[in-house]
Design a protein around this motif. Sequence first.
Motif: not given
Length: 59
Positions: A45-50, A34-37, A8-20
Amino acid sequence: MARRHPGFAKGSVESLFFCGAYRDNEVSPTHPFLVALEELERSGLGVRSIVLEPSPLPT
């Protein structure tokens, strides 16, 4: 000690969807998920929480 996520190094992943899902009142801030998030957020990397409110009990 912070863990590294080499995939997950910046620039190495174009897109990723993870739902937890987790209950924030049942997971401590030191839980590995939570530590990983937090690490992913800090890396930019722009994590979104709902956040959902509790469902009302049926009457």
